[in-house]
Scaffold this motif. Structure first.
Motif, short mmCIF file in Angstrom:
data_model
loop_
_atom_site.label_atom_id
_atom_site.label_comp_id
_atom_site.label_asym_id
_atom_site.label_seq_id
_atom_site.Cartn_x
_atom_site.Cartn_y
_atom_site.Cartn_z
N VAL A 115 0.82 -1.21 0.00
CA VAL A 115 0.00 0.00 0.00
C VAL A 115 0.86 1.27 0.00
O VAL A 115 0.61 2.19 -0.80
N ILE A 118 2.30 1.64 -3.57
CA ILE A 118 1.32 1.95 -4.62
C ILE A 118 0.75 3.35 -4.45
O ILE A 118 0.58 4.10 -5.42
N PHE A 119 0.45 3.72 -3.20
CA PHE A 119 -0.21 5.01 -2.93
C PHE A 119 0.74 5.97 -2.20
O PHE A 119 0.33 6.64 -1.25
N TYR A 120 1.96 6.01 -2.63
CA TYR A 120 2.95 6.83 -1.93
C TYR A 120 2.57 8.31 -1.96
O TYR A 120 2.75 9.04 -0.98
N ASN A 121 2.01 8.77 -3.04
CA ASN A 121 1.65 10.18 -3.18
C ASN A 121 0.21 10.46 -2.75
O ASN A 121 -0.26 11.59 -2.90
N GLU A 122 -0.48 9.47 -2.24
CA GLU A 122 -1.87 9.64 -1.80
C GLU A 122 -1.89 9.69 -0.27
O GLU A 122 -2.03 8.67 0.40
N ILE A 125 -5.12 8.23 1.44
CA ILE A 125 -5.23 6.78 1.50
C ILE A 125 -4.30 6.20 2.55
O ILE A 125 -4.65 5.26 3.28
N LEU A 126 -3.11 6.77 2.68
CA LEU A 126 -2.18 6.29 3.69
C LEU A 126 -2.72 6.54 5.10
O LEU A 126 -2.62 5.66 5.98
N THR A 267 6.08 12.56 3.77
CA THR A 267 5.47 11.24 3.57
C THR A 267 6.30 10.13 4.20
O THR A 267 5.77 9.06 4.50
#
Length: 440
Positions: A115, A118-122, A125-126, A267
């Motif tokens: 996760v 895949i969603f490093y810039n989201e 979602i994190l 992040t």
């Protein structure tokens, strides 16, 4: 002859009058329940007076939906008919389902690890993933008390609060690191679990639920009124963030990014927190599975099924209950410590009865005693709130209806698992002399 024809019409034909009568009753019940929930909206005005306005159009639409849904359900029941025979699943389909069930856990675990990639810039979602994993850990901790030992606990949020405040006070007062405060918070939460366990040793069912509910409220009121220690309603702020083996995740020269010669990003801390709560949740799951296979875990299951028979077998129910409360509280304390370090600020408002009810709903809806079911229920409940966020005030109504339908469809939860850890692999014949009166 007329009675026979009427009976055949009722059972074999479509009884329109019965369907309409049942639908009208359902619509009337919905009208009564939704009149104050949807029909009338109240709110405090700018002058302090209570203002209200009506939404009769929305109320009529909801009642019409219930009326039409009731008719549809009755028609489906008529078309499907009663289930008189058990449908045998073909061996090929049964084998495929078994393989899919075995592959589900590794797939979910791999996806959880990927996760952050895949969603490093989201960021959204994190953060949602961290919240879901926190409730998964809380659900697995409560599952020991409710699912394995069968002890209804409505005050589990108290241990969550004890862990959070223990970490916050130790870290801010003595300057201890997260890795030292984490086990101390779990130990203190386990101690409070034992304190709760002693008064409720002789209580069962509703009485046990009332006492545990009162314990949770006592802890919340203590946190709210002991201002010299807990800060009262103002809470505790400035809680230190965790470090990676002593290396802070900050933009300074001593930060992790500077040591790795990479560009600093906020992040990095979110990803670290995600993997931290994931590891804590997996440790909780591993410990629960291991404990379940030990004698103490088998004693929990025996206590859940029948306390009288458990005592008759010579099992110490006092020790069994106290260990269940203590271990479940310990994992709740770990989750509370993580919550405090993630938020950086805690207050009594974060530890209300709503949290206990939500965690208990996760355990019950997922299936008491099922680790996978609890994880899936946490994803559905916490993620479900986000999916229905656009519905505003109707979000809780839609979500409640979904929970009711789930309980009707799966009364034992998504994955109902009550099979004992130890059982006989094959039936054994018992001599009739052993079961005679006075001998068995």
């Amino acid at each position: 002859m007329a009675a026979a024809s009427t009976s055949s019409k009722t059972t074999g034909g479509l009884d329109v009058a019965f369907i309409l009568k049942k639908s009208v009753i359902s619509a009337l019940v919905a009208l009564v329940l939704f009149s104050l929930m949807i029909g009338i909206r109240t709110e405090a005005g700018s002058d302090g007076q209570l203002t209200y306005w009506t939404r009769f159009g929305d109320l009529a639409a909801m009642v019409a939906t219930v009326f039409g849904g009731s008719i549809l359900i009755e028609l489906l029941r008529h078309w499907w008919g009663p289930v008189e025979t058990v449908r045998v699943v073909p061996p090929s389909a049964s084998k495929a389902l078994s393989l899919a069930g075995r592959a589900l856990v590794p797939v979910l675990l791999i996806f959880a690890f990927l996760v952050p990639v895949i969603f490093y810039n989201e960021r959204y979602i994190l953060d949602l993933g961290i919240l879901v994993l926190t409730y998964v850990m809380l659900g697995w901790g409560l599952n020991i008390v409710v699912g394995l030992a069968g002890l209804l606990d409505l005050g589990y949020v108290a241990f969550y609060a004890v862990g959070a405040y223990s970490y916050a006070l130790l870290a801010t007062t003595f300057g201890l690191s997260f890795w030292i405060c984490l086990p101390l918070a779990g130990i203190l939460a386990a101690f409070f679990g034992i304190l709760l366990g002693f008064p409720v040793l002789r209580l069962r069912g509703d009485y046990l639920a009332i006492v545990t509910l009162a314990f949770g409220e006592i802890i919340r009121l203590v946190l709210l009124n002991w201002q010299s220690l807990t800060g009262g309603p103002n809470g505790i702020s400035g809680i230190p963030r965790p470090t990676m083996f002593g290396i802070p995740l900050t933009p300074g020269d001593d930060g992790l990014a500077a040591l790795l010669h990479i560009e600093f990003s906020p992040t990095h801390r979110i990803v670290f927190l995600f993997y931290l709560i994931l590891v804590l949740a997996l440790i909780t799951n591993w410990a629960t599975i291991r404990l379940r296979r030990l004698p103490i875990g088998r004693a929990w299951e025996a206590l859940r099924e029948d306390e009288v028979a458990c005592r008759a077998l010579g099992i110490n129910t006092t020790t069994t209950k106290l260990t269940a409360f203590a271990i479940g509280a310990m994992f709740g304390g770990f989750a509370g410590a993580f919550f405090a370090t993630r938020q950086g600020f805690i207050s009594p408002e974060s530890f209300t009865f709503h949290e206990s009810a939500l965690v208990l709903a996760i355990v019950v809806l997922g299936g008491m005693g099922s680790q996978l079911g609890v994880a899936l229920a946490a994803v559905a409940l916490i993620g479900g709130f986000e999916l229905f966020r656009g519905l505003e005030q109707f979000r809780m109504l839609v979500f409640g209806m979904a929970m009711v339908l789930l309980m009707i469809w799966r009364p034992r939860g998504l994955i109902g698992h009550r099979a004992p850890t130890v059982y006989l692999e094959r039936n054994q014949a018992i001599s009739s002399d052993l079961v005679k009166e006075g001998h068995g």
